[in-house]
Motif scaffolding. Structure first.
Motif, mmCIF file in Angstrom:
data_model
loop_
_atom_site.group_PDB
_atom_site.id
_atom_site.type_symbol
_atom_site.label_atom_id
_atom_site.label_comp_id
_atom_site.label_asym_id
_atom_site.label_seq_id
_atom_site.Cartn_x
_atom_site.Cartn_y
_atom_site.Cartn_z
ATOM 1 N N SER A 53 0.858 -1.183 0.000
ATOM 2 C CA SER A 53 0.000 0.000 0.000
ATOM 3 C C SER A 53 0.899 1.240 0.000
ATOM 4 O O SER A 53 2.114 1.126 0.158
ATOM 5 N N SER A 76 -9.141 2.099 -1.504
ATOM 6 C CA SER A 76 -9.509 1.888 -2.896
ATOM 7 C C SER A 76 -10.413 0.665 -2.982
ATOM 8 O O SER A 76 -10.426 -0.170 -2.072
ATOM 9 N N ASP A 106 -5.661 5.992 3.322
ATOM 10 C CA ASP A 106 -5.899 5.802 1.895
ATOM 11 C C ASP A 106 -6.825 4.600 1.754
ATOM 12 O O ASP A 106 -6.966 3.798 2.690
#
Length: 163
Positions: free
Chosen positions: A103, A141, A139
């Motif tokens: 990541s 996704s 973060d």
């Protein structure tokens, strides 16, 4: 605890509550990936973005992740049952045959993950025979399509098509 609510009785009733399945993973200072399966992942806050999960006090993997302070939460897709079973086992190389990439913060993102969250631990508190990990999301996704792996009635299940 009420004496008539035994752990077996509680587990028997909780089997009716579906849970999503995730893999919490980190990379040790020597670069080795480490991870465990968790069936209690939850969104906690939108602003700031916070997530949480529960890990058993007797986990042998969480003590390797906790001191690092950072990890990913990988949401397993409905075809990841074998991956889930591998990460639910004690010991062994859970990452054998599992593709992953780092990541932005360096923790493992499973190549087959439906979604992932790059996190740092915010607070960790005792909750009965588990610990609750509240984490800041840095973060995240998701794949554009796919369905999550779900655990209910003592088995892994797949969601229907919604029609």
């Amino acid at each position: 605890m009420r004496e008539d609510i035994t752990p077996d009785r509680f587990r028997s009733v909780m089997r009716h509550v579906p849970t999503g399945v995730v893999v919490v993973a980190a990379t040790t200072p020597d670069g080795a990936p480490v991870g465990l399966a968790v069936g209690s992942f939850v969104s906690v806050s939108l602003a700031p973005p916070l997530v949480g999960f529960f890990v058993a006090h007797d986990s042998t993997t969480w003590p390797r992740i906790e001191p690092l302070g950072r990890f990913t939460v990988n949401v397993l897709a409905d075809d990841d049952e074998a991956t889930c079973r591998a990460f639910a086992m004690r010991g062994g190389n859970k990452f054998a045959g599992v593709g992953w990439h780092p990541s932005p913060m360096g923790s493992p993102v499973l190549d087959t993950a439906l979604a992932w969250f790059d996190c740092t631990a915010n607070t960790i508190s005792d909750a009965g025979d588990h610990r609750f990990v509240l984490a800041d999301v840095h973060d995240l996704s998701a794949r554009p399509a796919g369905r999550p792996l779900v655990f209910c009635h003592g088995t892994y299940q797949r969601l229907g098509d919604g029609s």
